[in-house]
Enzyme design. Structure first.
Site, PDB file in Angstrom:
ATOM      1  N   TYR A  68       0.846  -1.186   0.000  1.00  0.00           N
ATOM      2  CA  TYR A  68       0.000   0.000   0.000  1.00  0.00           C
ATOM      3  C   TYR A  68       0.890   1.248   0.000  1.00  0.00           C
ATOM      4  O   TYR A  68       1.587   1.530   0.971  1.00  0.00           O
ATOM      5  CB  TYR A  68      -0.905   0.032   1.227  1.00  0.00           C
ATOM      6  N   PHE A 223     -14.509  -5.536  -0.451  1.00  0.00           N
ATOM      7  CA  PHE A 223     -15.648  -5.123  -1.274  1.00  0.00           C
ATOM      8  C   PHE A 223     -16.965  -5.307  -0.502  1.00  0.00           C
ATOM      9  O   PHE A 223     -17.922  -5.887  -1.025  1.00  0.00           O
ATOM     10  CB  PHE A 223     -15.714  -5.906  -2.595  1.00  0.00           C
ATOM     11  N   PRO A 224     -17.061  -4.833   0.746  1.00  0.00           N
ATOM     12  CA  PRO A 224     -18.280  -5.057   1.534  1.00  0.00           C
ATOM     13  C   PRO A 224     -19.494  -4.300   1.013  1.00  0.00           C
ATOM     14  O   PRO A 224     -20.614  -4.591   1.416  1.00  0.00           O
ATOM     15  CB  PRO A 224     -17.886  -4.554   2.930  1.00  0.00           C
ATOM     16  N   LEU A 225     -19.269  -3.350   0.101  1.00  0.00           N
ATOM     17  CA  LEU A 225     -20.378  -2.607  -0.503  1.00  0.00           C
ATOM     18  C   LEU A 225     -20.413  -2.800  -2.019  1.00  0.00           C
ATOM     19  O   LEU A 225     -20.950  -1.976  -2.748  1.00  0.00           O
ATOM     20  CB  LEU A 225     -20.249  -1.112  -0.179  1.00  0.00           C
ATOM     21  N   GLY A 226     -19.890  -3.928  -2.493  1.00  0.00           N
ATOM     22  CA  GLY A 226     -19.728  -4.091  -3.920  1.00  0.00           C
ATOM     23  C   GLY A 226     -18.423  -3.429  -4.327  1.00  0.00           C
ATOM     24  O   GLY A 226     -17.549  -3.190  -3.501  1.00  0.00           O
TER      25      GLY A 226
END
Length: 311
Positions: A68, A223-226
């Site tokens: 990162y 990707f907890p919200l897409g």
């Protein structure tokens, strides 16, 4: 797990989202995914202040990786956190920074590369031991796919991580982007965490989630919200989520995160941000409580894993 009322608190109390378990430790069920701190590269003080704010809000689970920001994020974590914060820092291996390619990272799946990544993480985080290291596999999408010398048997990877655990360089082992068969192969080494793509609209890994519940393994969805990946549906576009948010007086994103916490007791969230207000909104999602009708409407949203190529 559903409440009989719908509400959101104005101030977090205790651990955001309540207490959860990770690698033998009690942690906040809402943690912090540090990847987006790279956006603050030109304002290091703001990055440090954001992490300090996360700790003030009760977050004690930080997710990072050496790749990162080419080490920038780890350096900020080392500067911002102290032993007194008693936060668990989780990193991942399987890729490394790329300074001269089309993407900012490239796969690094070979055992000697995994060992080097652990050493790099230890150095940049200024730790003697990384409490938990996740092995990010690359057999399937989304993202980079392994090919050539990056096609490595998982047993060889787990062997080097087990060796590093025996040496005391890492405390626990997790796996990421794995299939159900790969998870079962990993169980004998003592898996503490699974990080897979999972959300209200992408629940193809439901059986794996339930296996983790039975085995006492933390489920930490990315990707907890897409996702912004092409073709991947977004939780916040779902009419049932929009309606739940209206009922709760929250945002659709908060409702989508809260559903994950209600869905299974071993779910831990690591939403990321570079904005203090967004950080606070993520923390507040942990205080949302659904009434039975709202939760039933969310549970009825169809999963659309078939729209994307995950496994």
């Amino acid at each position: 797990m559903a409440s009989t009322s719908s509400s959101v608190s104005t101030e977090p109390t205790g651990r955001p989202g309540g207490p959860g378990s990770l690698a033998g430790r009690t942690v906040s069920r809402i943690g912090f995914g540090a990847m987006q701190l790279e956006r603050l590269r030109d304002d290091r003080a703001a990055a440090v202040a954001l992490l300090r704010r996360a700790v003030e809000l009760g977050i004690d689970h930080i997710d990072t990786a050496q790749f990162y920001g080419h080490g920038f994020v780890n350096e900020v974590i080392a500067e911002a956190l102290s032993a007194e914060d008693d936060a668990i820092v989780v990193s991942k291996v399987g890729a490394e920074p790329a300074h001269d390619g089309p993407l900012p990272l490239r796969l690094a799946q070979r055992p000697e590369q995994l060992r080097a990544q652990v050493d790099d993480n230890l150095k940049s985080l200024r730790l003697d031991q990384i409490p938990l290291v996740n092995l990010r596999r690359a057999d399937t999408g989304p993202g980079l796919r392994a090919e050539g010398d990056q096609l490595v048997d998982m047993d060889d990877q787990l062997a080097v991580l087990t060796g590093l655990r025996d040496e005391g360089k890492i405390g626990a082992i997790g796996v990421s982007n794995v299939t159900a068969d790969q998870l079962r192969r990993s169980l004998p080494v003592g898996v503490a965490c699974v990080q897979n793509a999972y959300s209200l609209v992408a629940r193809g890994d439901e059986d794996m989630l339930r296996l983790c519940v039975d085995e006492g393994i933390a489920w930490v969805p990315y990707f907890p919200l897409g996702s912004a990946f092409p073709g991947m549906p977004k939780v916040t576009d779902e009419p049932a989520v929009v309606e739940a948010a209206r009922t709760l007086g929250s945002t659709p994103a908060q409702a989508g995160l809260a559903w994950l916490l209600h869905h299974a007791p071993n779910v831990l969230l690591i939403p990321g941000t570079a904005d203090p207000e967004h950080l606070r909104a993520n923390v507040d999602a942990g205080a949302l409580a659904f009434d039975e009708a709202t939760l039933a409407a969310l549970d009825a949203v169809p999963t659309r894993d078939g729209d994307i190529e995950l496994h």
